[in-house]
Design an enzyme around this catalytic site. Structure first.
Site, PDB file in Angstrom:
ATOM      1  NE  ARG A  35      -3.583   2.442   0.286  1.00 47.01           N
ATOM      2  CZ  ARG A  35      -3.102   3.510  -0.340  1.00 47.01           C
ATOM      3  NH1 ARG A  35      -1.961   3.449  -1.000  1.00 47.01           N
ATOM      4  NH2 ARG A  35      -3.765   4.640  -0.317  1.00 47.01           N
ATOM      5  CB  THR A 145     -16.976  -4.402   0.504  1.00 46.40           C
ATOM      6  OG1 THR A 145     -17.798  -3.341   0.010  1.00 46.40           O
ATOM      7  CG2 THR A 145     -16.759  -5.367  -0.646  1.00 46.40           C
ATOM      8  CB  SER A 187     -15.379  -1.807  -9.005  1.00 49.68           C
ATOM      9  OG  SER A 187     -15.057  -2.379  -7.743  1.00 49.68           O
ATOM     10  CE1 TYR A 189     -11.929  -4.143  -2.219  1.00 53.81           C
ATOM     11  CE2 TYR A 189     -13.813  -2.729  -2.659  1.00 53.81           C
ATOM     12  CZ  TYR A 189     -13.032  -3.439  -1.767  1.00 53.81           C
ATOM     13  OH  TYR A 189     -13.356  -3.457  -0.440  1.00 53.81           O
ATOM     14  CG  HIS A 190     -17.142  -3.467  -5.068  1.00 50.10           C
ATOM     15  ND1 HIS A 190     -16.893  -2.278  -5.700  1.00 50.10           N
ATOM     16  CD2 HIS A 190     -17.317  -3.166  -3.761  1.00 50.10           C
ATOM     17  CE1 HIS A 190     -16.934  -1.283  -4.818  1.00 50.10           C
ATOM     18  NE2 HIS A 190     -17.178  -1.797  -3.632  1.00 50.10           N
ATOM     19  CE  LYS A 193     -12.469  -6.902  -0.082  1.00 53.96           C
ATOM     20  NZ  LYS A 193     -11.728  -7.223   1.122  1.00 53.96           N
ATOM     21  CG  ASN A 248     -11.891   9.937   5.965  1.00 60.53           C
ATOM     22  OD1 ASN A 248     -12.779  10.283   6.750  1.00 60.53           O
ATOM     23  ND2 ASN A 248     -11.006   9.013   6.267  1.00 60.53           N
ATOM     24  NE  ARG A 330     -16.837   5.464  -7.728  1.00 57.49           N
ATOM     25  CZ  ARG A 330     -16.468   4.760  -6.660  1.00 57.49           C
ATOM     26  NH1 ARG A 330     -17.129   3.683  -6.324  1.00 57.49           N
ATOM     27  NH2 ARG A 330     -15.447   5.135  -5.914  1.00 57.49           N
TER      28      ARG A 330
HETATM   29  N1  LIG Z   1     -11.373   1.397   4.005  1.00 53.06           N
HETATM   30  C1  LIG Z   1     -12.661   1.163   3.825  1.00 53.06           C
HETATM   31  O1  LIG Z   1     -13.496   2.094   3.783  1.00 53.06           O
HETATM   32  C2  LIG Z   1     -13.156  -0.255   3.674  1.00 53.06           C
HETATM   33  C3  LIG Z   1     -14.526  -0.475   3.501  1.00 53.06           C
HETATM   34  C4  LIG Z   1     -15.001  -1.778   3.346  1.00 53.06           C
HETATM   35  C5  LIG Z   1     -14.106  -2.843   3.372  1.00 53.06           C
HETATM   36  N2  LIG Z   1     -12.766  -2.609   3.535  1.00 53.06           N
HETATM   37  C6  LIG Z   1     -11.865  -3.767   3.511  1.00 53.06           C
HETATM   38  O2  LIG Z   1     -11.016  -3.751   4.639  1.00 53.06           O
HETATM   39  C7  LIG Z   1      -9.717  -4.246   4.275  1.00 53.06           C
HETATM   40  C8  LIG Z   1      -8.670  -3.234   4.706  1.00 53.06           C
HETATM   41  O3  LIG Z   1      -8.918  -1.983   4.062  1.00 53.06           O
HETATM   42  P1  LIG Z   1      -7.971  -0.747   4.298  1.00 53.06           P
HETATM   43  O4  LIG Z   1      -8.739   0.461   3.982  1.00 53.06           O
HETATM   44  O5  LIG Z   1      -7.294  -0.897   5.599  1.00 53.06           O
HETATM   45  O6  LIG Z   1      -6.912  -0.986   3.122  1.00 53.06           O
HETATM   46  P2  LIG Z   1      -5.361  -0.635   3.077  1.00 53.06           P
HETATM   47  O7  LIG Z   1      -4.956  -0.681   1.642  1.00 53.06           O
HETATM   48  O8  LIG Z   1      -5.077   0.607   3.841  1.00 53.06           O
HETATM   49  O9  LIG Z   1      -4.700  -1.870   3.851  1.00 53.06           O
HETATM   50  C9  LIG Z   1      -4.493  -3.132   3.287  1.00 53.06           C
HETATM   51  C10 LIG Z   1      -3.106  -3.613   3.747  1.00 53.06           C
HETATM   52  O10 LIG Z   1      -2.887  -4.928   3.215  1.00 53.06           O
HETATM   53  C11 LIG Z   1      -1.536  -5.018   2.748  1.00 53.06           C
HETATM   54  N3  LIG Z   1      -1.494  -6.045   1.679  1.00 53.06           N
HETATM   55  C12 LIG Z   1      -2.207  -6.045   0.512  1.00 53.06           C
HETATM   56  N4  LIG Z   1      -1.870  -7.125  -0.216  1.00 53.06           N
HETATM   57  C13 LIG Z   1      -0.955  -7.831   0.494  1.00 53.06           C
HETATM   58  C14 LIG Z   1      -0.220  -9.033   0.260  1.00 53.06           C
HETATM   59  N5  LIG Z   1      -0.347  -9.694  -0.895  1.00 53.06           N
HETATM   60  N6  LIG Z   1       0.619  -9.476   1.207  1.00 53.06           N
HETATM   61  C15 LIG Z   1       0.783  -8.781   2.379  1.00 53.06           C
HETATM   62  N7  LIG Z   1       0.138  -7.631   2.653  1.00 53.06           N
HETATM   63  C16 LIG Z   1      -0.711  -7.156   1.706  1.00 53.06           C
HETATM   64  C17 LIG Z   1      -1.215  -3.600   2.252  1.00 53.06           C
HETATM   65  O11 LIG Z   1       0.180  -3.312   2.216  1.00 53.06           O
HETATM   66  C18 LIG Z   1      -1.979  -2.722   3.246  1.00 53.06           C
HETATM   67  O12 LIG Z   1      -1.169  -2.300   4.322  1.00 53.06           O
HETATM   68  C19 LIG Z   1      -9.720  -4.475   2.774  1.00 53.06           C
HETATM   69  O13 LIG Z   1      -9.862  -5.835   2.490  1.00 53.06           O
HETATM   70  C20 LIG Z   1     -10.929  -3.693   2.304  1.00 53.06           C
HETATM   71  O14 LIG Z   1     -11.509  -4.278   1.181  1.00 53.06           O
HETATM   72  C21 LIG Z   1     -12.273  -1.340   3.690  1.00 53.06           C
END
Ligand SMILES: NC(=O)c1ccc[n+]([C@@H]2O[C@H](COP(=O)([O-])OP(=O)(O)OC[C@H]3O[C@@H](n4cnc5c(N)ncnc54)[C@H](O)[C@@H]3O)[C@@H](O)[C@H]2O)c1
Length: 388
Positions: A35, A145, A187, A189-190, A193, A248, A330
């Site tokens: 990330r 999600t 998308s 991404y979705h 999931k 945000n 979108r």
């Molecule tokens: N942020 C939101 O609003 C939100 C909403 C709904 C669902 N989610 C889900 O929550 C989860 C976390 O979201 P977030 O916002 O913290 O995302 P983020 O991108 O900030 O964090 C994800 C982390 O996973 C690590 N990562 C990704 N692929 C990897 C791999 N192959 N090996 C090791 N590490 C890996 C990244 O380096 C990152 O630090 C996600 O699965 C996301 O789909 C987030």
């Protein structure tokens, strides 16, 4: 409990790791820091100045007296290392955040579509196979999600928590079934999931893996009771057109008096949750695991729903910043309703933070404080769902 946090350096993972460590759990973060590398590629930075993972962990140890372990490897590609580490460490719980989580990023190009599918599907599948191979009974808590349900086709009935009761139409006996709610991703991404859900259903049925899938709404807010303890523990805050989440983004835009960017009519209704409730929900999910051979347990991890335009109006009213209606990049319905059940977390004692409680604090304590770090060139969303 011994708890692994996959993706524990990310926006949701970092505050979750601190919260669970604070509660006395033995926490290990596994994260390959992709990330942070994506930020470099996109030429953006978190609005809040985040420390390196090593510095963060050192500060946490100093502030709390507690140690969080950290391992850096790619969960999508280093299967053997994952398996060996599982067998050695035997975690009780594995919280799985480690996926590419931006819908706009996933739609940016052929390369980002392929990366998102390869990464997300492989991390989830590697974890499931490694648990079967290791014969461990660790409880997986996965972040899914609300987008798996799709937006705008659920009608006036509240979306249930994961499963839908149906009567098979062509069946003379009118057999009743409880099926996974029909997936309708908006998308790539979705889509990943929705594919995670099928893998969970299979491995729970076939191998008795214990899995909880949390269908989370859009997370807003930045700090938790733990990240606030030291500036060096601050959580990341994404505001750019790819990774910034809608509310945000509005808060940051309001702080620098940049007209609030609403796509289309803003009639899209979305579900929201504050980051402090995210960490609490994960704890509740950990404390209420399924038993072996249960189907995956699904919780809708949402506390409020809003139309995007109403959010913009709320922020505009609080701050006096105008709203700018932009073309929608979108491919989505102009307007939709969204009624969602969230009884399970509420019945387990979740007491949500509402938008009205927290918005001004976010604007003052985060968005305004760090507004000097905003790069205005990175605010507009540039990823298109369909080529022009
Ligand atoms: N942020 C939101 O609003 C939100 C909403 C709904 C669902 N989610 C889900 O929550 C989860 C976390 O979201 P977030 O916002 O913290 O995302 P983020 O991108 O900030 O964090 C994800 C982390 O996973 C690590 N990562 C990704 N692929 C990897 C791999 N192959 N090996 C090791 N590490 C890996 C990244 O380096 C990152 O630090 C996600 O699965 C996301 O789909 C987030």
């Amino acid at each position: 409990m011994k708890i692994w946090i996959l993706g524990g350096d990310g926006f949701c993972g970092w505050p979750t790791a601190l919260y669970l460590s604070d509660k006395g759990h033995d926490v290990t973060i596994i994260d390959n820091l992709i990330r942070r590398q994506t930020d470099v590629l996109l030429g953006v930075e978190s609005l809040t100045p985040i420390k390196t993972i090593t510095e963060r962990l050192k500060i946490w140890k100093k502030v709390s007296g507690k140690k969080i372990n950290y391992l850096n490897f790619n969960l999508a590609e280093e299967y053997q290392l994952l398996l060996d580490t599982l067998i050695k460490e035997k975690p009780d719980v594995i919280v799985h955040f480690a996926e590419q989580r931006s819908a706009p990023y996933s739609m940016k190009s052929a390369s980002t579509k392929r990366y998102t599918v390869n990464n997300n599907i492989s991390v989830t599948h590697n974890l499931l196979v490694a648990l079967v191979e290791s014969k461990l009974d660790s409880h997986i808590v996965h972040l899914g999600t609300m987008g798996v349900y799709g937006y705008g086709w659920s009608g006036k009935t509240a979306i249930p928590e994961g499963y839908l009761k149906v009567v098979l139409d062509n069946d003379q006996e009118k057999t009743k079934r409880d099926i996974l709610y029909p997936a309708n991703p908006g998308s790539v991404y979705h889509m990943t999931k929705t594919m995670d859900q099928l893998m969970f259903a299979f491995y729970a049925k076939n191998d008795g893996l214990r899995i909880t899938d949390l269908h989370q709404g859009i997370v807003w807010g930045t700090q938790t009771q733990q990240t606030i303890l030291d500036d060096g523990l601050v959580n990341r805050f994404d505001y750019d057109g790819d990774y910034g989440t809608v509310l945000n983004r509005f808060l940051m835009q309001a702080a620098i008096e940049y007209p609030l960017t609403v796509h289309g009519t803003g009639g899209q209704t979305r579900a929201f949750i504050n980051i402090q409730d995210t960490v609490r929900c994960i704890e509740l999910a950990i404390l209420n695991p399924p038993t072996k051979y249960d189907r995956p347990v699904v919780f809708n991890q949402v506390t409020e729903t809003f139309k995007v335009i109403d959010l913009a109006k709320l922020v505009s009213k609080l701050t006096g910043v105008k709203i700018n209606l932009l073309e929608n990049p979108r491919n989505e319905a102009r307007e939709n309703e969204l009624i969602v059940e969230n009884k399970k977390f509420m019945s387990l004692g979740l007491n949500p933070i509402t938008l009205n409680d927290g918005l001004m604090t976010e604007i003052e304590k985060i968005a305004k404080k760090y507004s000097y770090r905003v790069d205005k060139n990175k605010i507009l969303a540039t990823s298109l769902w369909k080529s022009k």
